[in-house]
Scaffold this motif. Structure first.
Motif, short mmCIF file in Angstrom:
data_model
loop_
_atom_site.label_atom_id
_atom_site.label_comp_id
_atom_site.label_asym_id
_atom_site.label_seq_id
_atom_site.Cartn_x
_atom_site.Cartn_y
_atom_site.Cartn_z
N VAL A 1 0.84 -1.20 0.00
CA VAL A 1 0.00 0.00 0.00
C VAL A 1 0.88 1.26 0.00
CG1 VAL A 1 -1.65 1.34 1.36
CG2 VAL A 1 -1.97 -1.11 1.09
N CYS A 2 1.94 1.26 0.83
CA CYS A 2 2.83 2.42 0.88
C CYS A 2 3.52 2.66 -0.46
CB CYS A 2 3.89 2.21 1.97
SG CYS A 2 3.23 2.26 3.66
N LEU B 1 4.09 6.07 -5.13
CA LEU B 1 4.25 6.26 -6.57
C LEU B 1 3.11 7.09 -7.15
CD1 LEU B 1 5.50 2.72 -7.65
CD2 LEU B 1 6.84 4.82 -7.43
N PHE B 2 1.88 6.81 -6.71
CA PHE B 2 0.73 7.56 -7.23
C PHE B 2 0.83 9.03 -6.86
CE2 PHE B 2 -3.41 9.41 -6.09
CZ PHE B 2 -3.95 9.54 -7.37
N TYR B 3 1.07 9.34 -5.58
CA TYR B 3 1.16 10.74 -5.15
C TYR B 3 2.31 11.45 -5.85
CZ TYR B 3 -2.17 9.86 -1.34
OH TYR B 3 -3.28 9.56 -0.61
N LEU C 1 6.42 10.87 -2.28
CA LEU C 1 7.14 9.71 -1.76
C LEU C 1 7.12 9.66 -0.23
CD1 LEU C 1 10.23 9.62 -4.16
CD2 LEU C 1 8.24 8.10 -4.18
N VAL C 2 7.31 10.83 0.40
CA VAL C 2 7.28 10.86 1.86
C VAL C 2 5.89 10.53 2.38
CG1 VAL C 2 7.57 12.35 3.89
CG2 VAL C 2 9.20 12.47 2.02
N PHE D 1 2.54 4.11 6.34
CA PHE D 1 2.65 2.95 7.22
C PHE D 1 2.07 3.27 8.59
CE2 PHE D 1 4.40 -1.23 7.59
CZ PHE D 1 4.63 -1.40 8.94
N ILE D 2 2.13 4.56 8.97
CA ILE D 2 1.47 5.03 10.20
C ILE D 2 0.09 5.51 9.79
CG2 ILE D 2 1.63 6.53 12.21
CD1 ILE D 2 4.59 6.87 11.59
#
Length: 355
Positions: free
Chosen positions: A212-213, A218-220, A237-238, A244-245
């Motif tokens: 998911v991350c 990649l999408f953002y 990317l960040v 994950f949080i």
């Protein structure tokens, strides 16, 4: 041995384990990372072993492939990030001027509407909190700069972690069999059942959430860059990594990208486009990615994960962050097991169970 003595024995063992973890936290990072890599990559080694490839060879191929992909990703990403950082240094004075011209007058107009007493209290509180924040930042920076083990930690991660991961993956089945043989015979089946549930919960959450991350990052990054947002690659990317949080990644990305868009764009529709990217990303994550890749049966609630990550970081630093999710999975499984035992016991039913 009586049940009370068994409980005392295991509680003492748990206490000694936590104490050792506390005392050795400063040097355990490469070993924990290596163990995590071995846990994540072991299924691939098992598949290669299933096609009659020697385990040492399968371990070597899997680990080298992972390191190669990691190096290629870093080599591809670093120049792009460097370019955006250089661009940030160029446009930072311009953005500072825009903030001074647009944001400060609006804040001053809002403050002048407040009664004088409220203004004084607000200024006093702002001064106090500003001092606290500045002191906290100075403390963090000082600890980073004075951390003599920082370089050692990086070198140990680079050289010790792959070695630990290799031997862990190569001997994974042997180690599992050894630990299984040490289980107390009276409770061995119960422990195995809970261990299988922990493995299912942990693997389902970690591997699924990692995918998911990656997808969100990649999408953002691509969508914000295509929208023309400065530093869209880094922000995307960040935001994906911080996903994950739970909620933290999307909140960071939304606030950072929207604030930057308000400074960069004069057309309102372009700001709306940036906002729409994150709304669309959240819709895809909540309705497609998380249900398909993570699932709703892993037993790790978002709030529980957030608490575990913050508690782990507070107690053990970065090492605690790495251990937070596995520990949360174990505690969750044991809590559900204890709850099932309670619901089937006389303490809940109000009757004494028959012997």
């Amino acid at each position: 041995m009586t049940e009370s003595k068994q409980i005392r024995f295991w509680l003492i063992g748990l206490g000694l384990f936590v104490l050792a973890l506390w005392l050795l936290a400063g040097m355990l990072l490469p070993f924990v990372v290596g163990l995590a890599l071995a846990y994540l990559l072991d299924p691939l080694v098992d598949r290669l072993e299933a096609v009659r490839l020697p385990r040492w060879l399968g371990t070597t191929l899997v680990l080298l492939s992972f390191l190669l992909v990691l190096v290629l990703f870093v080599l591809l990403l670093v120049p792009l990030v460097q370019g955006q950082i250089a661009h940030l240094l160029e446009v930072l004075p311009h953005y500072a001027t825009l903030v001074k011209e647009r944001a400060l007058p609006a804040i001053n107009r809002l403050l002048h509407r407040l009664p004088p007493d409220d203004m004084e209290r607000l200024r006093a509180a702002a001064g106090t909190y500003a001092g606290d924040v500045a002191g906290w930042i100075a403390k963090v920076v000082s600890s980073i700069l004075s951390g003599g083990l920082a370089l050692f930690d990086v070198l140990s991660l680079m050289f010790i972690t792959p070695i630990v991961a290799f031997y862990m993956m190569r001997d994974w089945d042997v180690m599992v069999a050894k630990v299984d043989a040490w289980l107390p015979l009276q409770h061995a089946e119960t422990i195995r059942a809970q261990a299988r549930e922990v493995d299912s919960t942990l693997s389902g959450f970690v591997r699924g959430q990692a995918l998911v991350c990656v997808v969100l990052g990649l999408f953002y990054a691509l969508a914000l860059s295509a929208a023309g947002l400065d530093f869209g690659l880094v922000i995307g990317l960040v935001a994906g990594l911080l996903s994950f949080i739970p909620y933290v990644g999307s909140l960071f990305g939304f606030v950072a990208s929207t604030g930057l868009a308000l400074l960069q764009f004069d057309e309102f529709w372009r700001v709306g486009l940036v906002v729409g990217i994150f709304l669309f990303g959240q819709a895809i994550e909540g309705n497609v990615l998380t249900p398909k890749l993570v699932g709703d049966k892993v037993g790790l609630h978002a709030v529980w994960v957030m608490f575990a990550l913050l508690a782990g970081a507070s107690l053990f630093g970065f090492l605690g962050v790495l251990l937070a999710v596995p520990v949360a999975a174990v505690i969750g499984v044991l809590t559900r097991f204890a709850l099932r035992q309670y619901l089937s016991s006389g303490y809940y039913r109000g009757v004494t169970p028959e012997p």
